[in-house]
Each structure stands twice: as structure tokens, then as C-alpha cells.
Design a protein around this motif. Structure first.
Motif, PDB file in Angstrom:
ATOM      1  N   ALA A   3     127.486  96.624  86.673  1.00  0.00           N
ATOM      2  CA  ALA A   3     127.650  97.884  87.386  1.00  0.00           C
ATOM      3  C   ALA A   3     126.401  98.743  87.276  1.00  0.00           C
ATOM      4  CB  ALA A   3     128.851  98.642  86.833  1.00  0.00           C
ATOM      5  N   LEU A   4     126.216  99.570  88.281  1.00  0.00           N
ATOM      6  CA  LEU A   4     125.131 100.555  88.296  1.00  0.00           C
ATOM      7  C   LEU A   4     125.731 101.925  88.554  1.00  0.00           C
ATOM      8  CD1 LEU A   4     122.104 101.443  88.484  1.00  0.00           C
ATOM      9  CD2 LEU A   4     122.293 101.019  90.953  1.00  0.00           C
ATOM     10  N   PHE A   5     125.418 102.886  87.679  1.00  0.00           N
ATOM     11  CA  PHE A   5     125.844 104.264  87.874  1.00  0.00           C
ATOM     12  C   PHE A   5     124.637 105.114  88.227  1.00  0.00           C
ATOM     13  CE2 PHE A   5     129.701 104.069  84.769  1.00  0.00           C
ATOM     14  CZ  PHE A   5     130.363 103.249  85.670  1.00  0.00           C
ATOM     15  N   ILE A   6     124.753 105.869  89.305  1.00  0.00           N
ATOM     16  CA  ILE A   6     123.749 106.884  89.623  1.00  0.00           C
ATOM     17  C   ILE A   6     124.189 108.148  88.896  1.00  0.00           C
ATOM     18  CG2 ILE A   6     122.581 108.163  91.452  1.00  0.00           C
ATOM     19  CD1 ILE A   6     123.497 105.892  93.369  1.00  0.00           C
ATOM     20  N   GLY A   7     123.458 108.523  87.870  1.00  0.00           N
ATOM     21  CA  GLY A   7     123.895 109.550  86.931  1.00  0.00           C
ATOM     22  C   GLY A   7     124.338 108.842  85.666  1.00  0.00           C
ATOM     23  N   GLY A   8     125.623 108.992  85.325  1.00  0.00           N
ATOM     24  CA  GLY A   8     126.175 108.222  84.214  1.00  0.00           C
ATOM     25  C   GLY A   8     126.198 108.907  82.870  1.00  0.00           C
ATOM     26  N   THR A   9     125.658 110.139  82.795  1.00  0.00           N
ATOM     27  CA  THR A   9     125.642 110.833  81.503  1.00  0.00           C
ATOM     28  C   THR A   9     126.259 112.232  81.595  1.00  0.00           C
ATOM     29  OG1 THR A   9     123.388 111.641  81.905  1.00  0.00           O
ATOM     30  CG2 THR A   9     123.620 109.575  80.683  1.00  0.00           C
ATOM     31  N   GLY A  10     126.997 112.515  82.662  1.00  0.00           N
ATOM     32  CA  GLY A  10     127.608 113.826  82.828  1.00  0.00           C
ATOM     33  C   GLY A  10     128.976 113.911  82.185  1.00  0.00           C
ATOM     34  N   ALA A  21     130.527 100.249  77.891  1.00  0.00           N
ATOM     35  CA  ALA A  21     129.619  99.654  76.898  1.00  0.00           C
ATOM     36  C   ALA A  21     130.407  98.996  75.774  1.00  0.00           C
ATOM     37  CB  ALA A  21     128.692 100.727  76.345  1.00  0.00           C
ATOM     38  N   ALA A  22     131.487  99.659  75.344  1.00  0.00           N
ATOM     39  CA  ALA A  22     132.318  99.090  74.272  1.00  0.00           C
ATOM     40  C   ALA A  22     132.990  97.791  74.715  1.00  0.00           C
ATOM     41  CB  ALA A  22     133.371 100.110  73.848  1.00  0.00           C
ATOM     42  N   ARG A  23     133.238  97.659  76.029  1.00  0.00           N
ATOM     43  CA  ARG A  23     133.881  96.445  76.546  1.00  0.00           C
ATOM     44  C   ARG A  23     132.862  95.342  76.851  1.00  0.00           C
ATOM     45  NH1 ARG A  23     138.658  98.301  80.780  1.00  0.00           N
ATOM     46  NH2 ARG A  23     139.522 100.004  79.528  1.00  0.00           N
ATOM     47  N   GLY A  24     131.577  95.633  76.682  1.00  0.00           N
ATOM     48  CA  GLY A  24     130.558  94.626  76.920  1.00  0.00           C
ATOM     49  C   GLY A  24     130.129  94.488  78.366  1.00  0.00           C
ATOM     50  N   CYS A  25     130.418  95.470  79.191  1.00  0.00           N
ATOM     51  CA  CYS A  25     129.998  95.448  80.591  1.00  0.00           C
ATOM     52  C   CYS A  25     128.470  95.492  80.684  1.00  0.00           C
ATOM     53  CB  CYS A  25     130.608  96.640  81.319  1.00  0.00           C
ATOM     54  SG  CYS A  25     130.038  96.866  83.017  1.00  0.00           S
ATOM     55  N   GLU A  26     127.915  94.785  81.646  1.00  0.00           N
ATOM     56  CA  GLU A  26     126.481  94.874  81.913  1.00  0.00           C
ATOM     57  C   GLU A  26     126.254  96.124  82.779  1.00  0.00           C
ATOM     58  OE1 GLU A  26     122.750  92.336  83.882  1.00  0.00           O
ATOM     59  OE2 GLU A  26     124.752  91.428  83.746  1.00  0.00           O
ATOM     60  N   LEU A  27     125.889  97.196  82.133  1.00  0.00           N
ATOM     61  CA  LEU A  27     125.848  98.497  82.796  1.00  0.00           C
ATOM     62  C   LEU A  27     124.428  99.034  82.876  1.00  0.00           C
ATOM     63  CD1 LEU A  27     127.328 100.953  84.007  1.00  0.00           C
ATOM     64  CD2 LEU A  27     127.631 101.822  81.674  1.00  0.00           C
ATOM     65  N   TYR A  28     124.063  99.456  84.088  1.00  0.00           N
ATOM     66  CA  TYR A  28     122.778 100.088  84.330  1.00  0.00           C
ATOM     67  C   TYR A  28     123.023 101.547  84.711  1.00  0.00           C
ATOM     68  CZ  TYR A  28     120.833  95.347  84.872  1.00  0.00           C
ATOM     69  OH  TYR A  28     120.448  94.048  84.683  1.00  0.00           O
ATOM     70  N   LYS A  36     119.081 109.834  77.188  1.00  0.00           N
ATOM     71  CA  LYS A  36     118.938 108.418  76.858  1.00  0.00           C
ATOM     72  C   LYS A  36     119.254 108.149  75.401  1.00  0.00           C
ATOM     73  CE  LYS A  36     115.663 104.582  77.232  1.00  0.00           C
ATOM     74  NZ  LYS A  36     114.299 104.161  77.655  1.00  0.00           N
ATOM     75  N   GLN A  37     118.880 109.072  74.524  1.00  0.00           N
ATOM     76  CA  GLN A  37     119.069 108.866  73.084  1.00  0.00           C
ATOM     77  C   GLN A  37     120.551 108.861  72.698  1.00  0.00           C
ATOM     78  OE1 GLN A  37     117.807 111.487  74.524  1.00  0.00           O
ATOM     79  NE2 GLN A  37     118.891 113.310  73.805  1.00  0.00           N
ATOM     80  N   GLU A  38     121.440 109.359  73.563  1.00  0.00           N
ATOM     81  CA  GLU A  38     122.870 109.410  73.246  1.00  0.00           C
ATOM     82  C   GLU A  38     123.615 108.185  73.741  1.00  0.00           C
ATOM     83  OE1 GLU A  38     124.679 113.178  74.362  1.00  0.00           O
ATOM     84  OE2 GLU A  38     122.704 114.109  74.477  1.00  0.00           O
ATOM     85  N   LEU A  39     122.940 107.280  74.445  1.00  0.00           N
ATOM     86  CA  LEU A  39     123.618 106.152  75.071  1.00  0.00           C
ATOM     87  C   LEU A  39     123.821 104.996  74.089  1.00  0.00           C
ATOM     88  CD1 LEU A  39     121.670 106.066  78.453  1.00  0.00           C
ATOM     89  CD2 LEU A  39     124.007 106.884  78.070  1.00  0.00           C
ATOM     90  N   PRO A  40     124.885 104.215  74.291  1.00  0.00           N
ATOM     91  CA  PRO A  40     125.061 102.997  73.497  1.00  0.00           C
ATOM     92  C   PRO A  40     123.866 102.059  73.705  1.00  0.00           C
ATOM     93  CG  PRO A  40     127.089 103.557  74.664  1.00  0.00           C
ATOM     94  CD  PRO A  40     126.036 104.464  75.199  1.00  0.00           C
ATOM     95  N   SER A  41     123.560 101.278  72.706  1.00  0.00           N
ATOM     96  CA  SER A  41     122.340 100.454  72.725  1.00  0.00           C
ATOM     97  C   SER A  41     122.365  99.375  73.802  1.00  0.00           C
ATOM     98  CB  SER A  41     122.135  99.814  71.349  1.00  0.00           C
ATOM     99  OG  SER A  41     123.265  99.004  71.010  1.00  0.00           O
ATOM    100  N   VAL A  43     123.476  99.670  76.881  1.00  0.00           N
ATOM    101  CA  VAL A  43     123.376 100.220  78.233  1.00  0.00           C
ATOM    102  C   VAL A  43     121.918 100.187  78.676  1.00  0.00           C
ATOM    103  CG1 VAL A  43     123.648 102.303  79.654  1.00  0.00           C
ATOM    104  CG2 VAL A  43     125.407 101.688  77.975  1.00  0.00           C
ATOM    105  N   LYS A  44     121.690  99.680  79.878  1.00  0.00           N
ATOM    106  CA  LYS A  44     120.333  99.576  80.414  1.00  0.00           C
ATOM    107  C   LYS A  44     120.036 100.787  81.292  1.00  0.00           C
ATOM    108  CE  LYS A  44     120.851  94.560  80.438  1.00  0.00           C
ATOM    109  NZ  LYS A  44     120.830  93.318  81.261  1.00  0.00           N
ATOM    110  N   THR A  45     118.848 101.336  81.134  1.00  0.00           N
ATOM    111  CA  THR A  45     118.505 102.539  81.900  1.00  0.00           C
ATOM    112  C   THR A  45     117.350 102.259  82.848  1.00  0.00           C
ATOM    113  OG1 THR A  45     117.020 103.278  80.131  1.00  0.00           O
ATOM    114  CG2 THR A  45     119.287 104.111  80.097  1.00  0.00           C
ATOM    115  N   MET A  46     117.464 102.861  84.031  1.00  0.00           N
ATOM    116  CA  MET A  46     116.371 102.884  84.998  1.00  0.00           C
ATOM    117  C   MET A  46     115.933 104.334  85.129  1.00  0.00           C
ATOM    118  SD  MET A  46     117.654 100.510  88.139  1.00  0.00           S
ATOM    119  CE  MET A  46     118.319  98.867  87.900  1.00  0.00           C
TER     120      MET A  46
END
Length: 471
Positions: A3-10, A21-28, A36-41, A43-46
Motif C-alpha cells: 500500500a501507498l499512503f499520501i500523507g500517512g502521519t496525521g 506496520a504491526a501486521r507486516g504490510c508493505e507500506l509506503y 519520520k522519526q515516529e514511524l515504525p521501522s 514503514v518505507k518513506t518517499m
């Protein structure tokens, strides 16, 4: 799932991000990287500005997704951009719209996905409607796999949800509570409202991800719990450990007198002043396990505790605070003027109540023994006069009877006398015959003891004697 989220940290999306992330989804996540520093390890960021379409297109050119969701699309041009970017790259495109898009004024307080969309009061909502319209056109004409999501008032622990606040968030309302100031509440505080904790919202949202039955459909995701605004504010005050002091103002008056930056016309008349109860049957058919489990009381406590223990969440708003004080002062002055221009007297078969300007005193003259509404109505009117004329004394003429109903005594001790003390009253004078009946004397002694906890008490056989005793 990829999955790709536009935003994702609100507020809404962070809970979804954490759960996936806890379920192991490949998330961008495609955003500017501010959290970025608050995200699970995992999670991939663009790091990108979604408005830079060329740059984003380059970053995703070799990628395809099961789900793409835009959490930060507010106008149709942004969704047109999304269509160009993702029309051949995702099996499902989810768009975060808003439950404020539902028809205002309400035709039915029970809201379903079939409720018409129209909101003449709020541009934000009209833009969301236009975005939905565009996306559904793309679904019908281009088979773009759209799913529309309509959240209502969704919140997290980082901010305490309120009916009205300024441009810097809701903390200033909490600060007013802590300082003992009245809090402006729209209407009479009795309209029903629904708020959803973000972890509950995430359950419904994730259940719709990759769900083929959700394509081409719209879903609202909310709690099933509704409370009045008075109940909501009372819970917040309780968690802060302070009294709830509402100051009720009509939503229309707030909209007309508040700064444009508060957006009260849209936020109140176009949204929060309306009683709404959401029917989530459609969502539950698609996501049978969905159930909002964070009660409003629990969620509000989490938010209050978090904000009060994290100074970075305590952003003061002097502009909003000053506006509240100014509005309350103006309304109190207007109320006082109206009362002064009227007879400002109360008369019934049981009592007369008048303001004696020369003595700066409110006089209650009992004509006979009174109970319940016959007792409380004149006493409440006297309290209003004392609020209108702060610092005025209270004179009670009990020569023709008083009151001895236990329920009224309890009301007087628990409500009237404490409220009277808040008006700045310093004296209560009792007018009685020199030789009163034993029952009346006992009753007045009981009231005198309670009054003395707050004010000085004098007695006399006439109004002149009673007032003179205040000197």
C-alpha cells in the motif's frame, strides 16, 4: 498487501500506519518526512511534495500497489493529479472525504451513506463533495477502482476534541477551564455529536483495504456512541478536575462575530451544531468484525492526560482567549441593559422580587409558604438579578412565611447559595417579626448557618432595619 499512503502521519492516518506496520504490510508513505522519526521501522518513506507531480511520477515509476490512499486531497485538481499518477498503478484507490459533506441543514438526524450530499455553509465540505463527484466519474467512465471514506470527528491522544476553538487548537479551551473561566458552548449544549478514536477508525479502514466489494462504494466510519456537547465538555472538565462552566451562545451569533480564521460558520452551522447519529450498517456488512471499542469517556481521558503531560501539545491561543472574554462581556452587558430597560421585577402569588437600586439590594418578599417551582422560580429570578448587579446584597422578607420542603432546602444549599456567593454578594439580610413561630425560627436559623459560610447575615423587623444592619 502493498500500500501507498499520501500523507500517512496525521490524526486519522497514523493509527492506520501503525496497525498495518504491526501486521507486516508493505507500506509506503509519500510525504515531506516531518514525522519520520515516529514511524515504525518497517514503514518505507518517499520524501516528496505530492504537488510536484513530475518528481512523484519518477519515484513511483517502477512500483505498483494493491491500495493507494490520499489522506490530504481537498480540491478536485488534487484528485485529477492522483488519477494521472495512479490510474494504472493500483487495484484500489481510497479517498478520505468527510461526513461534513452530508446535507445541511439536516433532513434526518440518522445519517447513512445514502444521505444526500450538500453543504452550503462550508467550502471545505463542498470541495470534498466535488472531489467525490470527480472520482466517481472516473470509476464509471474509466473503471478507476475508487472507494470513498467519510470520517466524522476523528481524534487521537494528541488533541482534545472541542466544539469551538481558535486557530491553534483546543488547548486554550482547556486552559480556560483550568483558570475557572467560562467556556463558550454553541447553542444550549444539548445537540448530539459523534466522535471516533483513531484506532477504532483504523479497524474499519483496514477492513475495507483490498476488499473487492468496496470498489465504487462510499463508507462512513464512525463510533456508534453519541453524546451531547454538555456531556463531552463535562467529561473534559471532570478529567481536568475542575468545574464545567458553560457560557451558551447561539451558533449563528458565534459565526457572525468570530474572526474569519476560526471558520465558525462552516465548522458549527455546517457541521458541529447539527445533531447527528451515524448508521454504520453498510460498513459492518463489509467488515463484520468492525466495532468501535474506545468509549468517548476513555478516549477523552487519554487525550486530556496526554496533552497535560506533553508541553509541546499545550499551544496557547491569546487571540481566541481574548475573543471569548470580549464576547462574554458584550453579551453580559447587553443582558444587563435589557433587564435595566425592563421592569426587572418578578411577581407571583407566592413572592415578589425586585432590585432596589438605591440600596444595591435584591429583595424577595414572600407572601406565603412556597414549594418546588413556586419557590425556585422567584429565587432563581433573584439570582439572575444578582448576577446582573454584581455585589448586590440579598434581602429576604420572611414575615409572611418561608419554605421548609427538604428538596428545596437541598437545592438552596447545593445550588442557590454557592451561585449567589459567586455574584460578589457580601450581605444577606432577613426580615422577621421579633417574635416568630418556633418552626419558622428553627427554619431561619438553619438557613442562617448555611448563609454564614459565604456571607455576613443580618436581621431586622423591617426592610429599613435589615438594610441598616449591613453597615
Amino acid at each position: 498487501m502493498k500500500a501507498l499512503f499520501i500523507g500517512g502521519t496525521g490524526t486519522i492516518s497514523m493509527a492506520i500506519t501503525n496497525e498495518l506496520a504491526a501486521r507486516g504490510c508493505e507500506l509506503y508513505l509519500l510525504n515531506r518526512g516531518n514525522r519520520k522519526q515516529e514511524l515504525p521501522s518497517n514503514v518505507k518513506t518517499m520524501i516528496a511534495d505530492i504537488e510536484n507531480e513530475k518528481d512523484v511520477s519518477e519515484k513511483i515509476k517502477d512500483l505498483t500497489f494493491d491500495v493507494v490512499c490520499d489522506f490530504i486531497g481537498f480540491v478536485p485538481s488534487q484528485l485529477e493529479r492522483d488519477f494521472r499518477l495512479f490510474k494504472d498503478k493500483t487495484k484500489q484507490f481510497m479517498y478520505i472525504s468527510s461526513a461534513s459533506a452530508y446535507h445541511k441543514p439536516l433532513r434526518d438526524y440518522v445519517i447513512t451513506e445514502g444521505t444526500a450530499l450538500a453543504n452550503p455553509y462550508w467550502e471545505y465540505s463542498r470541495n470534498k463533495i466535488a472531489c467525490e463527484t470527480y472520482l466517481m466519474e472516473r470509476y464509471r467512465e474509466d473503471q478507476f477502482p475508487v472507494t470513498i471514506i467519510r470520517p466524522s470527528h476523528t481524534y487521537s491522544e494528541r488533541s482534545v476534541p472541542m466544539g469551538l476553538h481558535g486557530t491553534k487548537g483546543s488547548y486554550q479551551v482547556m486552559k480556560r477551564m483550568l483558570e475557572g473561566k467560562p467556556v463558550i458552548v454553541h447553542g444550549d449544549g444539548m445537540s448530539l455529536w459523534t466522535m471516533t478514536y483513531n484506532t477504532d477508525f483504523a479497524k474499519g479502514f483496514i477492513g475495507l483495504m483490498g476488499n473487492p466489494h468496496a470498489i465504487g462504494e462510499a463508507f462512513q466510519i464512525t463510533s456508534d456512541e453519541s453524546m451531547t456537547w454538555n456531556q463531552i465538555y463535562q467529561l473534559i472538565a471532570d478529567h481536568l478536575g475542575v468545574p464545567y462552566r458553560p457560557y451558551y451562545v447561539s451558533s449563528d451569533f458565534i459565526a457572525q462575530t468570530s474572526p474569519v480564521s476560526f471558520d465558525a460558520r462552516g465548522g458549527l452551522i455546517g457541521d458541529k451544531s447539527n445533531t447527528v447519529v451515524f448508521d454504520n450498517t453498510k460498513l459492518k456488512r463489509m467488515v463484520p468484525d468492525f466495532k468501535a471499542t474506545v468509549r468517548m469517556e476513555e478516549g477523552l481521558k487519554k487525550a486530556v492526560d496526554y496533552v497535560m503531560s506533553h508541553p509541546q501539545c499545550q499551544q496557547e491561543d491569546p487571540e481566541f482567549d481574548a475573543w471569548c472574554d470580549q464576547l462574554i462581556e458584550a453579551l453580559e452587558q447587553a443582558k444587563a441593559q435589557v433587564i435595566k430597560n425592563s421592569n426587572h421585577e418578578f411577581h407571583s402569588d407566592y413572592a415578589d422580587v425586585v432590585y432596589q437600586q438605591k440600596d444595591h439590594a435584591v429583595l424577595i418578599t414572600w407572601k406565603k409558604e412556597a414549594h418546588l417551582e413556586h419557590y425556585r422560580e422567584p429565587v432563581s429570578y433573584a439570582l439572575k438579578l444578582m448576577e446582573t448587579y454584581p455585589g448586590s446584597s440579598l434581602v429576604i422578607d420572611a414575615r409572611n412565611g418561608f419554605e421548609d420542603d427538604k428538596r428545596d432546602v437541598e437545592w438552596g444549599f447545593s445550588y442557590f447559595i454557592p451561585q449567589m456567593a459567586k455574584t460578589g454578594c457580601k450581605y444577606v439580610s432577613l426580615i422577621m417579626h421579633e417574635v416568630a413561630g418556633a418552626e419558622l425560627e428553627e427554619e431561619m436559623d438553619m438557613w442562617t448557618i448555611e448563609f454564614k459560610k459565604y456571607v455576613t447575615v443580618t436581621r431586622g423587623e423591617s426592610y429599613e432595619q435589615a438594610v441598616a444592619g449591613q453597615i
